[in-house]
Design a protein around this motif. Structure first.
Motif, mmCIF file in Angstrom:
data_model
loop_
_atom_site.group_PDB
_atom_site.id
_atom_site.type_symbol
_atom_site.label_atom_id
_atom_site.label_comp_id
_atom_site.label_asym_id
_atom_site.label_seq_id
_atom_site.Cartn_x
_atom_site.Cartn_y
_atom_site.Cartn_z
ATOM 1 N N PRO A 46 0.932 -1.178 -0.084
ATOM 2 C CA PRO A 46 0.047 -0.018 -0.035
ATOM 3 C C PRO A 46 0.822 1.251 -0.022
ATOM 4 O O PRO A 46 0.314 2.375 -0.337
ATOM 5 N N ASN A 47 2.136 1.197 0.377
ATOM 6 C CA ASN A 47 2.940 2.374 0.367
ATOM 7 C C ASN A 47 3.601 2.407 -1.043
ATOM 8 O O ASN A 47 4.830 3.312 -0.953
ATOM 9 N N CYS A 48 3.293 1.870 -1.929
ATOM 10 C CA CYS A 48 3.985 2.202 -3.451
ATOM 11 C C CYS A 48 2.873 2.376 -4.409
ATOM 12 O O CYS A 48 1.791 2.022 -4.256
ATOM 13 N N SER A 49 3.230 3.320 -5.277
ATOM 14 C CA SER A 49 2.346 3.644 -6.355
ATOM 15 C C SER A 49 3.200 4.003 -7.562
ATOM 16 O O SER A 49 4.377 4.040 -7.618
ATOM 17 N N LEU A 50 2.356 4.018 -8.882
ATOM 18 C CA LEU A 50 3.100 3.975 -9.948
ATOM 19 C C LEU A 50 2.398 5.108 -10.841
ATOM 20 O O LEU A 50 1.303 5.103 -11.009
ATOM 21 N N ASN A 51 3.387 5.997 -11.613
ATOM 22 C CA ASN A 51 2.774 6.915 -12.010
ATOM 23 C C ASN A 51 3.671 6.864 -13.602
ATOM 24 O O ASN A 51 4.980 7.063 -13.666
ATOM 25 N N LEU A 52 2.863 6.826 -14.624
ATOM 26 C CA LEU A 52 3.729 6.823 -16.052
ATOM 27 C C LEU A 52 3.373 8.184 -16.655
ATOM 28 O O LEU A 52 2.261 8.968 -16.933
ATOM 29 N N VAL A 53 4.688 8.800 -17.281
ATOM 30 C CA VAL A 53 4.622 10.291 -17.706
ATOM 31 C C VAL A 53 4.801 9.844 -19.056
ATOM 32 O O VAL A 53 5.926 9.536 -19.545
ATOM 33 N N GLY A 54 3.717 10.314 -19.887
ATOM 34 C CA GLY A 54 4.098 10.198 -21.358
ATOM 35 C C GLY A 54 4.631 11.505 -22.154
ATOM 36 O O GLY A 54 4.318 12.532 -21.588
ATOM 37 N N PHE A 55 5.005 11.154 -23.373
ATOM 38 C CA PHE A 55 5.496 12.483 -23.921
ATOM 39 C C PHE A 55 5.555 11.904 -25.604
ATOM 40 O O PHE A 55 5.729 10.715 -26.035
ATOM 41 N N ASN A 56 5.194 13.068 -26.559
ATOM 42 C CA ASN A 56 5.151 12.562 -28.013
ATOM 43 C C ASN A 56 6.389 12.833 -28.520
ATOM 44 O O ASN A 56 6.721 11.944 -29.584
ATOM 45 N N SER A 57 7.364 13.775 -27.999
ATOM 46 C CA SER A 57 8.598 14.253 -28.743
ATOM 47 C C SER A 57 9.570 14.751 -27.564
ATOM 48 O O SER A 57 9.123 14.848 -26.413
ATOM 49 N N GLU A 58 10.917 14.906 -27.814
ATOM 50 C CA GLU A 58 11.543 15.586 -27.058
ATOM 51 C C GLU A 58 11.159 16.929 -26.721
ATOM 52 O O GLU A 58 11.875 17.612 -25.514
#
Length: 253
Positions: free
Chosen positions: A171-183
């Motif tokens: 419960p003390n861990c989470s995941l966040n995915l950060v997306g990008f299209n280009s640099e």
């Protein structure tokens, strides 16, 4: 890449360094090259599948143990870093070493994007040490991982799966995915951290650009990186000796 001789502190174990801190740590942590091997595993698979002798510093004879390949890879890795992540010099800068740039590009990209890639990539010693902090409730960990929206339109489902099977059980861990299209389009992980976790105590990442920006935004943050000899970091970054571990999914209980 230059050697890391200018860094002031290299430690043997993340857990030992933080285990006696009285407060519960809030940690923002990268996944690739911190929890699981990405680039070394890609090039190892390329070499093993081809059965070929590549005229490059990262190459080692077929059937070399991955642990040895991993260590050798970081002495002169064929990658460079941007604010968004690590990139292969073959796919991004067109350096070929006589290997055929387009040929290497297609093979590297194919392996890196395989649906079961993370099911076969080994966990690193940093993951094992971080898991001990999590199990003892000494840390809250926000895993932060960037992905290319051109390849994974709805987020990298492979990361979601491997997280759910491992650190996601706590419960003390989470995941966040950060997306990008280009640099040039998309939020960097350092920007995400500044906006969403300004109160974090520790940031762990292999990318020297990200850690330098994190330290610029908050000089009190403890910036941590796996110690890979060829990767040069800001002088305030704490380096942790990192290798391939024996950690398996059934250890996440």
């Amino acid at each position: 890449m230059k050697s890391e001789s200018e860094n002031t502190k290299i430690i043997n174990c993340l857990y030992s360094y933080f285990k006696n801190i009285l407060k519960k740590l809030k940690i923002v942590c990268d996944w690739d090259e911190v929890i699981q091997s990405l680039e070394p595993k890609v090039y190892y698979e390329l070499s093993e599948r081809e059965g070929a002798c590549y005229d490059a510093s990262w190459w080692m004879p077929n059937r070399t143990k991955f642990e040895d390949f991993f260590t050798n890879f970081w002495k002169n890795p064929p990658i460079y870093y941007s604010d968004y992540g690590s990139h292969s010099i073959y796919t991004e800068k067109g350096v070929g070493y006589g290997l055929g740039v387009l040929n290497i590009k297609s093979k590297v990209d194919k392996i890196k994007n395989e649906l079961d890639f993370y099911e076969h990539s080994p966990f690193l010693t940093l993951a094992k040490e971080l898991l001990k902090l999590v199990k003892e409730n000494k840390a809250e960990v926000i895993f932060l991982s960037a992905y290319t929206q051109r390849v994974f339109a709805n987020g990298d489902s492979r990361k979601k799966k491997i997280f759910a099977e491992t650190f996601g059980k706590f419960p003390n861990c989470s995941l966040n995915l950060v997306g990008f299209n280009s640099e040039k389009a998309g939020k960097t992980k350092s920007e995400w951290t500044k906006e969403n976790a300004p109160d974090c105590d520790v940031v762990i990442d292999d990318n020297p650009n990200i850690l330098a920006r994190v330290l610029k935004d908050n000089k009190d943050i403890i910036a941590v990186a796996p110690y890979y000899p060829a990767v040069k970091h800001h002088e305030k970054v704490l380096l942790v000796k990192t290798s391939v571990s024996d950690l398996e999914k059934n250890d996440f209980i």
